[in-house]
Write a protein that holds these residues in place. Structure first.
Motif, PDB file in Angstrom:
ATOM      1  N   GLU A 112     -10.687  -1.764  -1.186  1.00 44.47           N
ATOM      2  CA  GLU A 112     -10.271  -0.845  -2.251  1.00 44.47           C
ATOM      3  C   GLU A 112      -8.800  -0.467  -2.082  1.00 44.47           C
ATOM      4  N   LEU A 113      -8.349  -0.377  -0.815  1.00 37.56           N
ATOM      5  CA  LEU A 113      -6.951  -0.110  -0.482  1.00 37.56           C
ATOM      6  C   LEU A 113      -6.594  -0.944   0.738  1.00 37.56           C
ATOM      7  N   SER A 114      -5.478  -1.716   0.669  1.00 32.03           N
ATOM      8  CA  SER A 114      -5.103  -2.616   1.764  1.00 32.03           C
ATOM      9  C   SER A 114      -3.625  -2.436   2.104  1.00 32.03           C
ATOM     10  N   PHE A 115      -3.318  -2.513   3.427  1.00 29.11           N
ATOM     11  CA  PHE A 115      -1.948  -2.469   3.934  1.00 29.11           C
ATOM     12  C   PHE A 115      -1.688  -3.763   4.696  1.00 29.11           C
TER      13      PHE A 115
ATOM     14  N   ASN B 114      -3.094  -6.966   9.006  1.00 32.33           N
ATOM     15  CA  ASN B 114      -3.776  -6.475   7.802  1.00 32.33           C
ATOM     16  C   ASN B 114      -4.767  -5.379   8.159  1.00 32.33           C
ATOM     17  N   ILE B 115      -4.693  -4.254   7.441  1.00 29.73           N
ATOM     18  CA  ILE B 115      -5.674  -3.170   7.529  1.00 29.73           C
ATOM     19  C   ILE B 115      -6.205  -2.941   6.124  1.00 29.73           C
ATOM     20  N   PHE B 116      -7.536  -2.991   5.962  1.00 27.05           N
ATOM     21  CA  PHE B 116      -8.115  -2.787   4.633  1.00 27.05           C
ATOM     22  C   PHE B 116      -9.160  -1.671   4.703  1.00 27.05           C
ATOM     23  N   TYR B 117      -9.295  -0.929   3.609  1.00 32.88           N
ATOM     24  CA  TYR B 117     -10.278   0.146   3.481  1.00 32.88           C
ATOM     25  C   TYR B 117     -11.265  -0.233   2.375  1.00 32.88           C
ATOM     26  N   SER B 118     -12.524  -0.391   2.763  1.00 32.03           N
ATOM     27  CA  SER B 118     -13.556  -0.628   1.744  1.00 32.03           C
ATOM     28  C   SER B 118     -13.902   0.668   1.021  1.00 32.03           C
ATOM     29  N   ARG B 119     -13.653   1.800   1.684  1.00 39.00           N
ATOM     30  CA  ARG B 119     -13.801   3.108   1.034  1.00 39.00           C
ATOM     31  C   ARG B 119     -12.581   3.941   1.433  1.00 39.00           C
TER      32      ARG B 119
ATOM     33  N   GLY C 278      -5.672  -2.545  -8.597  1.00 37.92           N
ATOM     34  CA  GLY C 278      -4.866  -3.554  -9.278  1.00 37.92           C
ATOM     35  C   GLY C 278      -3.379  -3.323  -9.141  1.00 37.92           C
ATOM     36  N   ALA C 279      -2.950  -2.247  -8.467  1.00 36.00           N
ATOM     37  CA  ALA C 279      -1.528  -1.929  -8.328  1.00 36.00           C
ATOM     38  C   ALA C 279      -1.014  -2.424  -6.979  1.00 36.00           C
ATOM     39  N   THR C 280       0.213  -2.957  -6.976  1.00 36.29           N
ATOM     40  CA  THR C 280       0.832  -3.490  -5.755  1.00 36.29           C
ATOM     41  C   THR C 280       2.198  -2.858  -5.559  1.00 36.29           C
ATOM     42  N   ARG C 281       2.483  -2.458  -4.307  1.00 30.40           N
ATOM     43  CA  ARG C 281       3.795  -1.907  -3.956  1.00 30.40           C
ATOM     44  C   ARG C 281       4.278  -2.603  -2.696  1.00 30.40           C
ATOM     45  N   GLU C 282       5.557  -2.997  -2.684  1.00 21.87           N
ATOM     46  CA  GLU C 282       6.155  -3.619  -1.505  1.00 21.87           C
ATOM     47  C   GLU C 282       7.331  -2.768  -1.021  1.00 21.87           C
ATOM     48  N   VAL C 283       7.382  -2.523   0.294  1.00 17.28           N
ATOM     49  CA  VAL C 283       8.417  -1.705   0.913  1.00 17.28           C
ATOM     50  C   VAL C 283       9.067  -2.524   2.019  1.00 17.28           C
ATOM     51  N   GLN C 284      10.402  -2.529   2.048  1.00 15.81           N
ATOM     52  CA  GLN C 284      11.135  -3.252   3.087  1.00 15.81           C
ATOM     53  C   GLN C 284      11.493  -2.286   4.212  1.00 15.81           C
ATOM     54  N   GLY C 285      11.446  -2.782   5.445  1.00 16.92           N
ATOM     55  CA  GLY C 285      11.778  -1.935   6.586  1.00 16.92           C
ATOM     56  C   GLY C 285      12.424  -2.734   7.698  1.00 16.92           C
ATOM     57  N   ARG C 286      12.807  -2.026   8.767  1.00 15.48           N
ATOM     58  CA  ARG C 286      13.505  -2.679   9.877  1.00 15.48           C
ATOM     59  C   ARG C 286      13.280  -1.881  11.150  1.00 15.48           C
ATOM     60  N   VAL C 287      13.027  -2.576  12.265  1.00 15.43           N
ATOM     61  CA  VAL C 287      12.997  -1.985  13.605  1.00 15.43           C
ATOM     62  C   VAL C 287      13.899  -2.834  14.501  1.00 15.43           C
ATOM     63  N   SER C 288      14.496  -2.186  15.517  1.00 13.64           N
ATOM     64  CA  SER C 288      15.495  -2.895  16.312  1.00 13.64           C
ATOM     65  C   SER C 288      15.133  -3.003  17.788  1.00 13.64           C
TER      66      SER C 288
ATOM     67  N   THR D 148       8.196  -6.765   5.723  1.00 13.56           N
ATOM     68  CA  THR D 148       7.746  -6.323   4.407  1.00 13.56           C
ATOM     69  C   THR D 148       6.353  -5.721   4.548  1.00 13.56           C
ATOM     70  N   LEU D 149       6.163  -4.517   3.999  1.00 12.92           N
ATOM     71  CA  LEU D 149       4.860  -3.860   3.952  1.00 12.92           C
ATOM     72  C   LEU D 149       4.357  -3.922   2.504  1.00 12.92           C
ATOM     73  N   ARG D 150       3.212  -4.572   2.296  1.00 14.72           N
ATOM     74  CA  ARG D 150       2.627  -4.618   0.949  1.00 14.72           C
ATOM     75  C   ARG D 150       1.410  -3.699   0.909  1.00 14.72           C
ATOM     76  N   ILE D 151       1.366  -2.830  -0.099  1.00 14.02           N
ATOM     77  CA  ILE D 151       0.250  -1.905  -0.295  1.00 14.02           C
ATOM     78  C   ILE D 151      -0.477  -2.317  -1.568  1.00 14.02           C
ATOM     79  N   GLN D 152      -1.753  -2.713  -1.423  1.00 12.84           N
ATOM     80  CA  GLN D 152      -2.575  -3.146  -2.564  1.00 12.84           C
ATOM     81  C   GLN D 152      -3.608  -2.054  -2.831  1.00 12.84           C
ATOM     82  N   ASP D 153      -3.430  -1.314  -3.914  1.00 12.93           N
ATOM     83  CA  ASP D 153      -4.319  -0.208  -4.279  1.00 12.93           C
ATOM     84  C   ASP D 153      -4.999  -0.561  -5.597  1.00 12.93           C
TER      85      ASP D 153
END
Length: 418
Positions: free
Chosen positions: A300-303, A359-364, A396-406, A389-394
């Motif tokens: 239902e919600l995936s990271f 991948n982390i997904f929530y069935s509920r 039917g909606a999708t959001r992508e966030v760019q990040g960086r660690v050093s 890149t972090l993709r959030i699938q909620d």
């Protein structure tokens, strides 16, 4: 190590922050208290996590906590006494730093003093702990280094909560027995006029010198002025003042990186804001290809986290109800959040891949704030920064966030509101 239990959620509206952002760095202040005082003093600070829009702050501690004002009267007395001890130690440390007089210690002294400012008594929490010193309470402050916008600056909430120690009256001076003083006839002190004459003469000479001397020059008795200062000194001073203002702004930003660069007593690395720098993100079908290769599930919600090298980068998500899924706790099943970390990439260097996915997904998935953490666990490539890149699938909606660690141990955080 990040505190793992949310104890409060507070609105930022109506609160006035004290000091600059660098002086409110959780990792810097916790590291100083741990190094200079003790773990008890360091755990006084709840860890703040501010929402993406800046309107709310979640406060985390190492365990569940209760508001001090909700304890029974006897427990409140013991907790207030412990609060007074911690407050006195921090004030003494701030005083020692201030006495050194250099700019770094003066800024740190002000930051430590600001810790002891909270907007109200409801900001003080208590955790019950097993302690060898016999004190069963660990005090925890939320909204530290903040006061109400309309609160008088002379009012300190913590000072009103701490019991005051009565001061002992000073001993009375011994009473000397009366001594008979014989009457003595004295002559008039004519010498006073001699000293008074010299005083008047000195004042007159000083006034004449003041009339002759100018800033950076001297008035000559026969007319004209002898100038001694370079003409460009005023311009130099103005340039130095502008440069000082610029440097102090830089200091406020650089102090946020101090805990990571110096590693003060194993303090957590500084938490950078989500990167605004444009980085090249993999195409959506590439993310889907990696998920399909690993037989990853979508709920239902995936990271989903992807990067492009053999380093080990870890993904963790804390749901609104406090349960946290990460590499040590891969599954969570409760009435509000049911989820799983089903793909954990590049754990072993021998089997690491250059196109990993986690991948982390929530069935509920319940409604509220989901706190995402991305941590560089093991750096296996000599590059300056690791982009991801972090993709959030909620649904039917999708959001992508760019990040960086050093650097190893660095944590990137993001809050997603559902």
């Amino acid at each position: 190590m990040m505190a793992n239990m949310k104890i409060a959620s507070t609105a930022t509206d109506g609160l006035e922050p004290l000091g600059n952002p660098g002086q409110r760095s959780y990792d810097l202040l916790k590291g100083i208290l741990l190094e200079k005082l003790s773990e008890r003093h360091a755990d006084l600070l709840a860890e703040p996590v501010t929402s993406q829009d800046g309107r709310w702050t979640d406060w985390y501690s190492d365990g569940s906590a209760t508001k001090l004002v909700d304890l029974d009267e006897s427990d409140q007395d013991a907790a207030r006494a412990e609060l007074g001890r911690l407050k006195s130690d921090i004030e003494e440390l701030a005083g020692r730093m201030s006495a050194r007089g250099d700019s770094d210690n003066l800024r740190l002294s002000a930051a430590l003093s600001n810790i002891l400012e909270v907007p109200d008594e409801a900001s003080v929490y208590v955790r019950r702990v097993d302690s060898p010193d016999g004190c069963p309470f660990q005090l925890v402050l939320t909204n530290w280094s903040h006061r109400k916008a309309d609160q008088p600056k002379a009012v300190s909430v913590l000072s009103t909560m701490v019991p005051r120690q009565p001061r002992a009256a000073p001993p009375a001076p011994p009473v000397a027995p009366p001594v008979a003083v014989p009457a003595v006839r004295t002559a008039f002190p004519w010498w006073v006029f001699w000293w008074l004459g010299w005083l008047v003469l000195g004042i007159a000479i000083a006034y004449l010198l003041w009339l002759l001397v100018l800033p950076c020059g001297v008035r000559l008795p026969f007319g004209g002025t002898l100038h001694l200062c370079p003409a460009a000194i005023a311009e130099v001073d103005r340039g130095a003042a502008a440069r000082q203002d610029q440097l102090e702004g830089e200091i406020a930003r650089l102090e946020l990186d101090l805990a990571t660069l110096e590693g003060q007593c194993q303090a957590q690395p500084v938490v950078p804001e989500p990167s605004q720098e444009v980085v090249e993100a993999p195409p959506p079908d590439e993310i889907d290809r990696r998920l399909e290769r690993e037989n990853a599930q979508q709920g239902e919600l995936s990271f989903t986290l992807v990067w492009n090298n053999r380093s080990d980068i870890d993904l963790a998500v804390t749901c609104p109800y406090g349960s946290r899924i990460y590499w040590r706790n891969k599954t969570e099943n409760n009435s509000s959040c049911t989820g799983e970390l089903d793909v954990d990439a590049n754990v072993n260097a021998g089997s690491a891949t250059s196109d990993p996915v986690e991948n982390i997904f929530y069935s509920r998935a319940g409604s509220g704030r989901y706190h995402v953490e991305v941590k560089l666990y093991a750096k296996r490539l000599n590059i300056r920064a690791h982009d991801f890149t972090l993709r959030i699938q909620d649904g039917g909606a999708t959001r992508e966030v760019q990040g960086r660690v050093s650097s190893e141990g660095e944590i990137w955080r993001y809050t997603y509101e559902r």
